[in-house]
Design a protein around this motif. Structure first.
Motif, short mmCIF file in Angstrom:
data_model
loop_
_atom_site.label_atom_id
_atom_site.label_comp_id
_atom_site.label_asym_id
_atom_site.label_seq_id
_atom_site.Cartn_x
_atom_site.Cartn_y
_atom_site.Cartn_z
N ALA A 15 0.83 -1.21 0.00
CA ALA A 15 0.00 0.00 0.00
C ALA A 15 0.86 1.26 0.00
CB ALA A 15 -0.92 0.00 1.22
N SER A 16 2.01 1.19 0.68
CA SER A 16 2.84 2.39 0.81
C SER A 16 3.50 2.78 -0.50
CB SER A 16 3.88 2.21 1.90
OG SER A 16 4.93 1.38 1.45
N VAL A 17 3.78 1.82 -1.37
CA VAL A 17 4.47 2.16 -2.63
C VAL A 17 3.53 2.28 -3.82
CG1 VAL A 17 6.66 1.12 -1.91
CG2 VAL A 17 5.00 -0.27 -3.20
N CYS A 18 2.27 1.88 -3.67
CA CYS A 18 1.36 1.88 -4.82
C CYS A 18 1.15 3.30 -5.36
CB CYS A 18 0.01 1.28 -4.44
SG CYS A 18 -1.14 1.32 -5.83
N PRO A 19 1.53 3.55 -6.61
CA PRO A 19 1.39 4.91 -7.15
C PRO A 19 -0.08 5.30 -7.37
CG PRO A 19 2.84 3.54 -8.54
CD PRO A 19 2.12 2.62 -7.59
N PHE A 20 -0.98 4.34 -7.33
CA PHE A 20 -2.39 4.61 -7.63
C PHE A 20 -3.30 4.47 -6.41
CE2 PHE A 20 -0.08 2.90 -11.25
CZ PHE A 20 -0.19 3.96 -12.14
N ASN A 21 -2.70 4.31 -5.25
CA ASN A 21 -3.47 4.11 -4.01
C ASN A 21 -4.50 3.00 -4.18
OD1 ASN A 21 -2.10 6.18 -2.75
ND2 ASN A 21 -3.56 7.71 -3.47
N ALA A 22 -4.11 1.94 -4.87
CA ALA A 22 -5.07 0.90 -5.22
C ALA A 22 -5.08 -0.25 -4.21
CB ALA A 22 -4.75 0.35 -6.61
N VAL A 23 -4.20 -0.18 -3.21
CA VAL A 23 -4.15 -1.27 -2.23
C VAL A 23 -4.58 -0.74 -0.87
CG1 VAL A 23 -2.80 -3.19 -1.33
CG2 VAL A 23 -2.15 -2.14 -3.50
N ILE A 24 -5.53 -1.41 -0.25
CA ILE A 24 -5.98 -1.02 1.09
C ILE A 24 -5.68 -2.17 2.04
CG2 ILE A 24 -7.96 -0.37 2.52
CD1 ILE A 24 -9.22 0.69 -0.16
N VAL A 25 -4.85 -1.89 3.05
CA VAL A 25 -4.50 -2.93 4.02
C VAL A 25 -5.12 -2.55 5.36
CG1 VAL A 25 -2.64 -4.18 5.15
CG2 VAL A 25 -2.33 -3.36 2.81
N THR A 26 -5.97 -3.41 5.88
CA THR A 26 -6.54 -3.16 7.21
C THR A 26 -5.86 -4.11 8.19
OG1 THR A 26 -8.33 -4.75 6.94
CG2 THR A 26 -8.75 -2.52 6.16
N ASP A 27 -6.41 -4.23 9.39
CA ASP A 27 -5.77 -5.05 10.41
C ASP A 27 -5.62 -6.51 9.95
OD1 ASP A 27 -4.64 -5.82 12.73
OD2 ASP A 27 -6.32 -5.29 14.03
N TYR A 28 -6.65 -7.03 9.32
CA TYR A 28 -6.61 -8.44 8.94
C TYR A 28 -7.04 -8.67 7.50
CZ TYR A 28 -6.19 -9.33 13.92
OH TYR A 28 -5.74 -9.34 15.21
N ASP A 29 -6.89 -7.67 6.65
CA ASP A 29 -7.33 -7.87 5.26
C ASP A 29 -6.52 -6.99 4.32
OD1 ASP A 29 -8.80 -9.04 3.26
OD2 ASP A 29 -10.46 -7.62 3.40
N VAL A 30 -6.46 -7.41 3.08
CA VAL A 30 -5.85 -6.59 2.04
C VAL A 30 -6.74 -6.65 0.81
CG1 VAL A 30 -4.28 -8.52 1.50
CG2 VAL A 30 -3.81 -6.28 0.56
N GLN A 31 -7.02 -5.47 0.26
CA GLN A 31 -7.88 -5.41 -0.94
C GLN A 31 -7.16 -4.62 -2.04
OE1 GLN A 31 -11.17 -3.25 0.66
NE2 GLN A 31 -11.55 -4.82 2.21
N VAL A 32 -7.27 -5.13 -3.25
CA VAL A 32 -6.75 -4.42 -4.40
C VAL A 32 -7.96 -3.88 -5.17
CG1 VAL A 32 -5.31 -4.55 -6.46
CG2 VAL A 32 -4.80 -6.01 -4.50
N THR A 33 -8.02 -2.56 -5.33
CA THR A 33 -9.21 -1.96 -5.95
C THR A 33 -9.04 -1.88 -7.48
OG1 THR A 33 -8.42 0.32 -5.91
CG2 THR A 33 -9.47 -0.49 -3.90
#
Lengths: 52, 408
Positions: A15-33
């Motif tokens: 999520a920190s390097v994604c140039p498109f803010n397309a990755v969301i990482v929560t406490d127990y999940d990761v989503q690619v939008t």
């Protein structure tokens, strides 16, 4: 991008390097939008090698 | 959380309550909790933390310096310390060891390996006792500016919450979204990310010294470490620069553990990233302050970021409190924050970034030669001029870079 959740530590490197803010990482999940362009920046960033 | 509950019950028909506050802190790591601790005695402070457990999972080797707590005037709870560190040992690719332990070097005060689970939670407890309101398992979702305030949406368990704050302090770590949503691009360039993996292992009997292993095969453009904790337990980890490495960090860590023949058991696995770009160009805006890893304040050589997180958190808390008291929430007023942290550790980060670029050009032979030279010369006797002389002998191009680093 495909995150192999069995290997994921939810650390947020992707999520920190994604140039498109397309990755969301929560406490127990990761989503690619839909904003993902398949640029593969996150693949290199992942310390676990969990993204293909 | 009770205050929000009270608010909800006070609404006639269970409408959507908005929790208004002076300062909203996103993230309850060392930066966020220090900010809350600093501001809470004077203002209404709310802290959002996405995790259910503060300080878990750790994304850190847990080392920090000794003078930090005195400087911050924070009572150092002995249970936060896992091991007091006496000296540091550098290990070159051919295993030439340099012990940084003589009298002059000791002035560096190596400090402690903390127990982050207890430390982070302990800091949050201090902030809570000062009056900060904590919301755990509360995921930040988005925000907008409205009437010189910031309206923040968050999700707590299965419920949507709304907060309205005069100032937001973004202490949401490496993958900060808060700053981005207020228009400051805090994306980490892959060229400036140390991708890290760590095992906490048993069976590691070490002196009270932190060990740093250098080499392009061992840890491409980063280093591997052993930080001893209580008893025979240690953090064994590695950081690599993904743009200069062939494999993920975990591959190099497994190789490192085998290379050293560490035979203990892994009792915890950690992963994380460290921003080594040096700080963001701008760490404030209208209604916004950015602190700690979210502002890329980790030391670009060591990767250490606890001290800069706590210090920036304190400065952010102070600045935000003053801004609330004077009702001036504009970026001109809030720019004082950047002046404060830059005066404290701005130079450290600038110098370290330059040093990092030089170290990135080191071959394994350079690491070996440097280690050998440090031992011959005596580590306590090394000054800047000696380093330049050494570098000149080693490679002229490297020396020019080195000199510019030392004289900057």
């Amino acid at each position: 991008m495909m995150v192999e959740k069995d290997s994921c530590m939810y650390c947020g490197c992707c999520a920190s390097v994604c140039p498109f803010n397309a990755v969301i990482v929560t406490d127990y999940d990761v989503q690619v939008t839909d904003a993902c362009t398949d640029c593969k920046t996150c693949v290199k960033a992942c310390p676990m090698g969990a993204i293909q | 959380m009770h205050r929000l509950q009270d608010l909800r019950q006070s609404l006639p028909h269970g409408g959507d309550p908005v929790r208004e506050c002076d300062i909203l802190v996103v993230g309850a790591g060392p930066a966020g909790s220090m900010a809350a601790f600093t501001a809470a005695p004077h203002c209404d402070v709310v802290v959002l933390e996405k995790r259910a457990h503060i300080g878990v999972p750790k994304q850190c080797a847990e080392g920090t310096s000794e003078g930090l707590f005195e400087k911050l005037n924070i009572p150092l709870n002995p249970t936060w310390i896992s091991r007091k560190i006496e000296f540091a040992r550098l290990i070159s690719p051919s295993r030439i060891t340099v012990d940084l332990k003589d009298e002059r070097v000791k002035q560096l005060k190596f400090g402690y390996v903390l127990e982050r689970k207890k430390f982070d939670k302990g800091l949050a407890e201090l902030a809570a006792r000062k009056g900060a309101e904590f919301h755990l398992r509360t995921q930040y979702q988005g925000l907008k500016r409205e009437d010189n305030h910031v309206v923040v949406k968050a999700r707590q368990f299965n419920e949507d919450l709304t907060f309205k704050a005069k100032i937001v302090i973004a202490a949401d770590g490496l993958m900060s979204r808060v700053a981005k949503d207020l228009g400051i691009d805090s994306t980490t360039n892959l060229r400036h990310l140390e991708s890290c993996c760590q095992y906490e292992m048993t069976g590691i009997d070490r002196e009270s010294c932190i060990e740093l292993y250098f080499g392009n095969e061992i840890a491409p453009k980063g280093y591997a470490w052993i930080f001893p904790k209580e008893g025979d337990v240690a953090n064994v980890g590695i950081g690599i620069l993904p743009t200069r490495a062939e494999y993920p960090a975990k591959y190099y860590l497994d190789k490192f553990v085998n290379w050293l023949g560490l035979s203990g058991e892994i009792v915890e696995v950690n992963a994380g990233g460290v921003p080594v770009s040096g700080p963001l160009d701008q760490t404030y805006d209208d209604n916004l302050l950015i602190a700690g890893d979210a502002a890329h304040m980790a030391n670009p050589i060591s990767g250490g970021g606890i001290h800069t997180a706590m210090l920036s958190g304190k400065y952010a808390g102070d600045t935000a409190r003053k801004a609330v008291e004077t009702q001036s929430l504009d970026k001109k007023t809030l720019s004082e924050y950047e002046t404060l942290w830059k005066a404290d550790f701005g130079r450290e980060l600038d110098m370290s970034l330059k040093g990092r670029f030089i170290l990135e050009e080191f071959t394994d032979e350079d690491f070996d030669a440097t280690a050998q030279w440090m031992n011959e010369k005596g580590v306590g006797q090394l000054g800047a001029v000696d380093l330049v002389k050494f570098a000149l002998k080693r490679h002229p191009t490297f020396a020019v870079k080195f000199a510019s680093f030392l004289t900057s």
